[in-house]
Motif scaffolding. Sequence first.
Motif, PDB file in Angstrom:
ATOM      1  N   VAL A  12       0.855  -1.184   0.000  1.00 44.20           N
ATOM      2  CA  VAL A  12       0.000   0.000   0.000  1.00 44.20           C
ATOM      3  C   VAL A  12       0.889   1.231   0.000  1.00 44.20           C
ATOM      4  O   VAL A  12       1.726   1.402   0.888  1.00 44.20           O
ATOM      5  N   PHE A  36      -1.762  -1.164  -4.079  1.00 46.08           N
ATOM      6  CA  PHE A  36      -2.897  -0.446  -3.506  1.00 46.08           C
ATOM      7  C   PHE A  36      -2.459   0.962  -3.115  1.00 46.08           C
ATOM      8  O   PHE A  36      -1.274   1.230  -2.925  1.00 46.08           O
ATOM      9  N   SER A  62       1.738  -2.536   5.658  1.00 44.89           N
ATOM     10  CA  SER A  62       1.018  -3.395   4.716  1.00 44.89           C
ATOM     11  C   SER A  62       1.862  -4.604   4.334  1.00 44.89           C
ATOM     12  O   SER A  62       3.090  -4.513   4.242  1.00 44.89           O
ATOM     13  N   VAL A  72      -3.498  -4.803   6.188  1.00 36.36           N
ATOM     14  CA  VAL A  72      -2.946  -3.577   6.756  1.00 36.36           C
ATOM     15  C   VAL A  72      -3.012  -3.671   8.268  1.00 36.36           C
ATOM     16  O   VAL A  72      -4.062  -3.985   8.841  1.00 36.36           O
ATOM     17  N   ALA A  82      -7.121  -5.251   2.905  1.00 42.19           N
ATOM     18  CA  ALA A  82      -7.309  -4.149   1.964  1.00 42.19           C
ATOM     19  C   ALA A  82      -8.603  -4.384   1.195  1.00 42.19           C
ATOM     20  O   ALA A  82      -8.850  -5.479   0.696  1.00 42.19           O
ATOM     21  N   VAL A 101      -9.224   2.376   0.565  1.00 42.53           N
ATOM     22  CA  VAL A 101      -8.082   1.677  -0.020  1.00 42.53           C
ATOM     23  C   VAL A 101      -8.531   1.056  -1.332  1.00 42.53           C
ATOM     24  O   VAL A 101      -9.567   0.383  -1.390  1.00 42.53           O
TER      25      VAL A 101
END
Length: 280
Positions: A12, A36, A62, A72, A82, A101
Amino acid sequence: MGTVAALHRYPVKSMLGEALTSVRVTAEGLAGDRAFAVLDGAGGVGSAKHPRKWGTLLRCRSRLTGPGAARVELPDGTTLSAGAPELDLRLSGLLGRQVRVSDEPPAHGGTLERAVPAFEGGVPDVMRDRAVVDGTGESITSGRVASGTFFDFGRVHLVTTASLRRLRQAHPAGDFDPRRFRPNLVVDLPGESGFPEDAWAGAALRIGTALFRVTVPTPRCVVPSLGHDELPADPDIMRTVAREHRVPVLTLGPLSCLGLYLDVLEPGTIRIGDAVTVAT
């Protein structure tokens, strides 16, 4: 020439990531890297480059759990998938506005905001002149992520131990842990000093079974000076980079840089300890 000392992936964008022992490299970069991002309703892509707005993301971690899947860990230790509505709700509470997200980059590239640092070379002079003060009271510049991705620019980011040693000599009190610079690859160059990667411009690097092309030096923002996990905030980290290593980047003039951006020429696999060589 050198060996791979560490591998990192950040599923992420702008969250803490995960250390790896091996990783598959695709044409798009390390598998799962920046898959992400946290988006807001105004089309903004979450980036700690604007710490007052998005800095809380650096308190989250993440990890990839499978193809197209990540979890996460929030600052209180709660772990959520996520895409889960509860994660979006919790992140919205942490950031003080509605966010979500997503693994789908905005169609025309999401807005990426950067705080304008006080140190020279933190942004191109022309962008500094166009900066505006936003609702957080921060002077910022705005751009967009690379089309169809959550990357700022390069798909793979490399730093060397030689450069980190050089900066540590200039600021002995500073902790130049490579994690501050959020690299994908840390390359150990035990016999080198200074910034040897400056000589690699345009070179093809064989790393494990993957082949890369060096594109440009990596311009640095305020992020390395922020707190990362157990690493404390230290504004002198980036002041040192700005003082010791400002180099020309494309047509943007001299910028404070550490590391290199790479493009993938041939996918493959990289493991800790793999040799890094200039391909002929």
